[in-house]
Design a protein around this motif. Structure first.
Motif, PDB file in Angstrom:
ATOM      1  N   LEU A 107       0.809  -1.216   0.036  1.00  0.00           N
ATOM      2  CA  LEU A 107       0.119  -0.192   0.182  1.00  0.00           C
ATOM      3  C   LEU A 107       0.829   1.300   0.114  1.00  0.00           C
ATOM      4  O   LEU A 107       0.198   2.373  -0.282  1.00  0.00           O
ATOM      5  CB  LEU A 107      -1.002  -0.050   1.208  1.00  0.00           C
ATOM      6  N   ASP A 108       2.344   1.218   0.213  1.00  0.00           N
ATOM      7  CA  ASP A 108       3.140   2.371   0.560  1.00  0.00           C
ATOM      8  C   ASP A 108       3.126   3.373  -0.763  1.00  0.00           C
ATOM      9  O   ASP A 108       2.888   4.422  -0.590  1.00  0.00           O
ATOM     10  CB  ASP A 108       4.555   2.150   0.658  1.00  0.00           C
ATOM     11  N   GLY A 109       3.059   2.849  -2.155  1.00  0.00           N
ATOM     12  CA  GLY A 109       3.060   3.561  -3.350  1.00  0.00           C
ATOM     13  C   GLY A 109       1.948   3.531  -4.104  1.00  0.00           C
ATOM     14  O   GLY A 109       1.643   4.124  -4.996  1.00  0.00           O
TER      15      GLY A 109
ATOM     16  N   MET B 185     -21.654  13.451  -6.455  1.00  0.00           N
ATOM     17  CA  MET B 185     -20.564  12.896  -5.984  1.00  0.00           C
ATOM     18  C   MET B 185     -19.170  13.320  -6.749  1.00  0.00           C
ATOM     19  O   MET B 185     -19.116  12.978  -7.939  1.00  0.00           O
ATOM     20  CB  MET B 185     -20.543  10.897  -6.470  1.00  0.00           C
ATOM     21  N   ILE B 186     -18.367  13.668  -5.934  1.00  0.00           N
ATOM     22  CA  ILE B 186     -16.883  14.100  -6.391  1.00  0.00           C
ATOM     23  C   ILE B 186     -15.937  13.447  -5.918  1.00  0.00           C
ATOM     24  O   ILE B 186     -15.715  12.967  -4.822  1.00  0.00           O
ATOM     25  CB  ILE B 186     -16.852  15.751  -6.134  1.00  0.00           C
ATOM     26  N   LEU B 187     -15.098  12.944  -6.622  1.00  0.00           N
ATOM     27  CA  LEU B 187     -13.889  11.940  -6.234  1.00  0.00           C
ATOM     28  C   LEU B 187     -12.750  12.944  -6.663  1.00  0.00           C
ATOM     29  O   LEU B 187     -12.501  13.519  -7.580  1.00  0.00           O
ATOM     30  CB  LEU B 187     -13.835  10.712  -7.735  1.00  0.00           C
ATOM     31  N   ILE B 188     -12.001  12.850  -5.579  1.00  0.00           N
ATOM     32  CA  ILE B 188     -10.844  13.886  -5.582  1.00  0.00           C
ATOM     33  C   ILE B 188      -9.390  12.918  -5.181  1.00  0.00           C
ATOM     34  O   ILE B 188      -9.544  12.143  -4.306  1.00  0.00           O
ATOM     35  CB  ILE B 188     -10.664  14.800  -4.426  1.00  0.00           C
ATOM     36  N   LEU B 189      -8.580  12.942  -6.082  1.00  0.00           N
ATOM     37  CA  LEU B 189      -7.433  12.380  -6.175  1.00  0.00           C
ATOM     38  C   LEU B 189      -6.451  12.645  -4.947  1.00  0.00           C
ATOM     39  O   LEU B 189      -6.345  13.933  -4.619  1.00  0.00           O
ATOM     40  CB  LEU B 189      -6.412  12.344  -7.491  1.00  0.00           C
TER      41      LEU B 189
ATOM     42  N   SER C  16     -20.327  15.779   2.954  1.00  0.00           N
ATOM     43  CA  SER C  16     -19.711  14.901   3.440  1.00  0.00           C
ATOM     44  C   SER C  16     -18.473  14.197   3.018  1.00  0.00           C
ATOM     45  O   SER C  16     -18.213  14.399   1.598  1.00  0.00           O
ATOM     46  CB  SER C  16     -20.684  13.675   3.728  1.00  0.00           C
ATOM     47  N   VAL C  17     -17.529  13.589   3.670  1.00  0.00           N
ATOM     48  CA  VAL C  17     -16.348  13.148   3.086  1.00  0.00           C
ATOM     49  C   VAL C  17     -16.105  11.708   3.587  1.00  0.00           C
ATOM     50  O   VAL C  17     -16.157  11.450   4.690  1.00  0.00           O
ATOM     51  CB  VAL C  17     -15.201  14.024   3.666  1.00  0.00           C
ATOM     52  N   SER C  18     -15.717  10.736   2.660  1.00  0.00           N
ATOM     53  CA  SER C  18     -15.200   9.670   3.138  1.00  0.00           C
ATOM     54  C   SER C  18     -13.776   9.209   1.965  1.00  0.00           C
ATOM     55  O   SER C  18     -13.478   9.857   0.931  1.00  0.00           O
ATOM     56  CB  SER C  18     -16.056   8.613   2.584  1.00  0.00           C
ATOM     57  N   ARG C  19     -12.987   8.465   2.644  1.00  0.00           N
ATOM     58  CA  ARG C  19     -11.677   8.028   1.916  1.00  0.00           C
ATOM     59  C   ARG C  19     -11.412   6.645   1.787  1.00  0.00           C
ATOM     60  O   ARG C  19     -11.896   5.762   2.616  1.00  0.00           O
ATOM     61  CB  ARG C  19     -10.335   8.538   2.629  1.00  0.00           C
ATOM     62  N   ASP C  20     -10.881   6.214   0.560  1.00  0.00           N
ATOM     63  CA  ASP C  20     -10.848   4.798   0.368  1.00  0.00           C
ATOM     64  C   ASP C  20      -9.682   4.047   1.167  1.00  0.00           C
ATOM     65  O   ASP C  20      -8.821   4.979   1.752  1.00  0.00           O
ATOM     66  CB  ASP C  20     -10.453   4.404  -1.137  1.00  0.00           C
ATOM     67  N   PRO C  21      -9.708   2.820   1.646  1.00  0.00           N
ATOM     68  CA  PRO C  21      -8.622   2.655   2.299  1.00  0.00           C
ATOM     69  C   PRO C  21      -7.211   2.629   2.176  1.00  0.00           C
ATOM     70  O   PRO C  21      -6.258   2.909   2.792  1.00  0.00           O
ATOM     71  CB  PRO C  21      -9.141   0.874   2.234  1.00  0.00           C
TER      72      PRO C  21
ATOM     73  N   ALA D 103      -7.854   8.401  -2.764  1.00  0.00           N
ATOM     74  CA  ALA D 103      -8.757   9.261  -3.350  1.00  0.00           C
ATOM     75  C   ALA D 103      -9.783   9.574  -2.079  1.00  0.00           C
ATOM     76  O   ALA D 103     -10.259   8.595  -1.248  1.00  0.00           O
ATOM     77  CB  ALA D 103      -9.673   8.775  -4.442  1.00  0.00           C
ATOM     78  N   TRP D 104     -10.574  10.726  -2.274  1.00  0.00           N
ATOM     79  CA  TRP D 104     -11.771  11.011  -1.318  1.00  0.00           C
ATOM     80  C   TRP D 104     -13.102  11.141  -2.220  1.00  0.00           C
ATOM     81  O   TRP D 104     -12.765  11.179  -3.430  1.00  0.00           O
ATOM     82  CB  TRP D 104     -11.529  12.332  -0.794  1.00  0.00           C
ATOM     83  N   GLU D 105     -13.968  10.655  -1.675  1.00  0.00           N
ATOM     84  CA  GLU D 105     -15.402  10.876  -2.083  1.00  0.00           C
ATOM     85  C   GLU D 105     -16.284  11.794  -1.198  1.00  0.00           C
ATOM     86  O   GLU D 105     -16.265  11.300  -0.091  1.00  0.00           O
ATOM     87  CB  GLU D 105     -16.247   9.463  -2.118  1.00  0.00           C
ATOM     88  N   VAL D 106     -16.390  12.745  -1.841  1.00  0.00           N
ATOM     89  CA  VAL D 106     -17.256  13.858  -1.298  1.00  0.00           C
ATOM     90  C   VAL D 106     -18.590  13.926  -2.081  1.00  0.00           C
ATOM     91  O   VAL D 106     -18.795  13.853  -2.887  1.00  0.00           O
ATOM     92  CB  VAL D 106     -16.477  15.298  -1.136  1.00  0.00           C
ATOM     93  N   GLN D 107     -19.504  14.292  -1.012  1.00  0.00           N
ATOM     94  CA  GLN D 107     -20.766  14.764  -1.435  1.00  0.00           C
ATOM     95  C   GLN D 107     -20.871  16.117  -1.637  1.00  0.00           C
ATOM     96  O   GLN D 107     -20.871  17.146  -0.786  1.00  0.00           O
ATOM     97  CB  GLN D 107     -21.781  14.432  -0.550  1.00  0.00           C
ATOM     98  N   GLY D 108     -21.001  16.685  -2.843  1.00  0.00           N
ATOM     99  CA  GLY D 108     -21.233  17.977  -3.236  1.00  0.00           C
ATOM    100  C   GLY D 108     -22.528  18.572  -3.318  1.00  0.00           C
ATOM    101  O   GLY D 108     -23.202  18.052  -4.153  1.00  0.00           O
TER     102      GLY D 108
END
Length: 115
Positions: free
Chosen positions: A4-6, A71-75, A100-105, A109-114
């Motif tokens: 998961l490091d890189g 839904m907005i995905l942010i790298l 609202s904000v959630s992040r993948d494991p 990326a973040w998934e935000v509700q816009g």
């Protein structure tokens, strides 16, 4: 060394052509107005890569997401701050209030509700 490091950097490199240039706007800290109240300080803007998409009808109904929210995905790689509710993002020619904000494991990326 973990696999998961890189991963966040690899995903960012692979997906940066699909995601569009955007700006994450973080409101300034509260500062005194010298009259016993507060005012917002200068906001800070961070360039990022984002993609605006629709929620599925099932997810909207199950979670109660309003019809106008997107839904907005942010790298996440290279972004020095985490998106938070109350921040805004300028993506695809529009300003979106982050609800609202959630992040993948993997932290890619973040998934935000816009709104």
């Amino acid at each position: 060394m973990s696999i998961l490091d890189g991963l966040a950097a690899n995903i960012s490199d692979a997906m940066s052509d699909v995601f569009r240039d955007s700006i994450l706007n973080v409101p300034g800290h509260r500062i005194s107005d010298n009259q016993g109240g507060w005012k917002a300080g200068e906001p800070t803007s961070y360039p990022c890569k984002a993609l605006v998409d629709d929620y599925s009808d099932y997810r909207r109904a199950a979670v109660g997401i309003p019809a106008n929210d997107r839904m907005i995905l942010i790298l996440g790689h290279g972004l020095p701050v985490e998106p938070q509710p109350g921040h805004t993002i300028t993506a695809e020619g529009r300003d979106w209030q982050i609800v609202s904000v959630s992040r993948d494991p993997a932290g890619a990326a973040w998934e935000v509700q816009g709104r």
